[in-house]
Design an enzyme around this catalytic site. Structure first.
Site, short mmCIF file in Angstrom:
data_model
loop_
_atom_site.label_atom_id
_atom_site.label_comp_id
_atom_site.label_asym_id
_atom_site.label_seq_id
_atom_site.Cartn_x
_atom_site.Cartn_y
_atom_site.Cartn_z
N GLU A 47 18.45 22.48 -30.54
CA GLU A 47 18.34 23.15 -31.71
C GLU A 47 17.79 25.08 -31.59
OE1 GLU A 47 18.40 19.84 -34.09
OE2 GLU A 47 17.41 20.32 -32.21
N ALA A 156 26.87 -7.67 1.51
CA ALA A 156 26.59 -7.55 2.84
C ALA A 156 27.85 -8.82 3.68
CB ALA A 156 24.89 -8.38 3.11
N THR A 190 14.79 -7.29 -1.90
CA THR A 190 15.23 -5.63 -1.63
C THR A 190 14.63 -5.35 -0.54
OG1 THR A 190 17.55 -6.15 -2.88
CG2 THR A 190 16.92 -3.76 -1.89
N ASP A 194 15.81 -3.69 3.30
CA ASP A 194 16.33 -2.91 3.36
C ASP A 194 15.11 -1.09 3.67
OD1 ASP A 194 18.58 -3.94 2.87
OD2 ASP A 194 19.02 -2.92 1.16
N GLU A 278 19.10 -1.36 -8.85
CA GLU A 278 19.46 -1.30 -8.05
C GLU A 278 18.87 -2.95 -7.18
OE1 GLU A 278 19.90 1.98 -5.14
OE2 GLU A 278 19.43 2.87 -7.01
#
Length: 365
Positions: A47, A156, A190, A194, A278
């Site tokens: 605002e 995968a 993970t 990765d 993720e």
């Protein structure tokens, strides 16, 4: 109001622990004379930005706001009073403020003779502010689980290769999700497989999310990419695990992993209001089993593998009657892939759900 909702979305990922809010000011003839959105916590609210943009043209005009103007003094002054001082005579807000510290702006405005209306495009404004509204109601961050899979549900191949199942367009879209989140969470599996970076790339001006790794046994290697200086990182380990890494939080164990509600409580205490999950199938299963998934986004590639790990591992569901049923809210083509968005049928979806009578942190709003 639709324009105000569009403006509010520009603040995603940068305003926590505050909500995203947009505001449009029209003069007495209905002409738009000012626009604004909440850009960062501690800065002016939507605002105030819109009133500054409008200047004297706001006098006698209407303010369209996605959330009820706040009524308290925190790091900034009350927006209800700012609207009064500017001579606004009508305020239309989409969603009532459930924050017990900030709500009441509508009553203050009415008491001063301002015409106040609530509910215009409420569903759209609620969806745009779902993370903050959920965090107010549940006192934990909103969790969006994202995964990428083949059309037959594999993340995968049988040999473990997974780069890249989905397209460059889908991967770019994931960076948008990261930019809109306060934290990105993965598991140690993970990380080992990765070595992900988890920082936002390709989005100008993005606020980097907190990178969170659930590493029960404290196995993160010192050279892991998430430990670089591109974004802040938090490593969650078991209470009895030994770690020499900086920024470690210790959590209780549950089964083979860490206690998810304790993790979310820790993140909430740090001002995190939205989480992008993720991690792999094991971590996703733990969040589903804990009842801590508020939205699912699946990127499905037109690829078949026939073998390999599935997107979701054990989630504590043993019979079809216990299945977590979802409502699909959107399907969109992203390059050659299909992005499917769904929410649990029983999830907290609207601001109409009463919030617990527990004051939020004083720094909010």
């Amino acid at each position: 109001m639709r324009r105000a909702i569009e403006l509010a979305a520009r603040g995603l990922g940068a305003t926590s622990p505050n909500p995203v809010v947009g505001c449009v000011i029209t003069d007495p003839t209905g002409t738009v004379v000012g626009e604004g959105f909440h850009q960062r916590a501690g800065g002016p609210h939507a605002e105030v930005h819109a009133l500054r943009d409008a200047g004297e043209k706001a006098r006698g005009g209407t303010a369209y706001v996605t959330l009820e103007p706040c009524n308290h003094t925190g790091r900034t002054g009350p927006c209800a009073q700012a609207l009064l001082d500017a001579g606004i005579t009508r305020v239309v807000h989409a969603v009532a403020d459930p924050n017990p510290q900030a709500k009441g702006g509508a009553d203050t405005l009415r008491a001063a003779g301002v015409q106040v209306e609530q509910g215009l495009l409420e569903a759209e404004a609620t969806a745009g502010n779902a993370a903050w509204l959920t965090s107010v109601a549940l006192k934990r961050p909103y969790v969006l689980w994202k995964y990428a899979a083949t059309l037959d549900g594999r993340i995968a191949a049988a040999d473990g290769t997974s780069r890249w199942i989905t397209s460059a367009e889908s991967r770019a879209d994931v960076h948008r999700l990261r930019a809109e989140a306060d934290a990105v969470v993965v598991g140690s599996g993970t990380l080992r497989a990765d070595d992900p970076h988890l920082a936002v790339r390709g989005i100008a001006g993005a606020v980097q999310p907190l990178r969170v790794v659930l590493d029960t046994h404290a196995t993160v290697a010192p050279g892991a990419r998430v430990l670089d200086g591109a974004a802040p990182t938090l490593i969650a380990v078991a209470e009895d695990a030994h770690s020499d890494l900086p920024d470690v939080v210790r959590l209780p164990r549950t089964g083979a992993g860490l206690h998810i509600p304790s993790l979310l409580a820790e993140l909430y205490a740090r001002g995190v209001r939205s989480v992008l999950l993720e991690g792999g199938p094991t971590l996703a299963g733990a969040f589903v089993a804990a009842g801590a998934v508020d939205k699912v986004i699946g990127y499905l590639a037109p690829v078949l593998l026939g073998a390999g790990p599935a997107a979701l591992a054990d989630a504590g569901i043993s019979t079809l009657a216990e299945a977590l049923r979802l409502d699909v809210t959107e399907t969109v083509r992203i390059g050659p892939d299909l992005r499917v968005t769904a929410v649990p049928k029983a999830a907290v979806r609207t601001a109409a759900v009463p919030a617990p009578a527990v004051p939020t942190a004083s720094k909010e709003r």
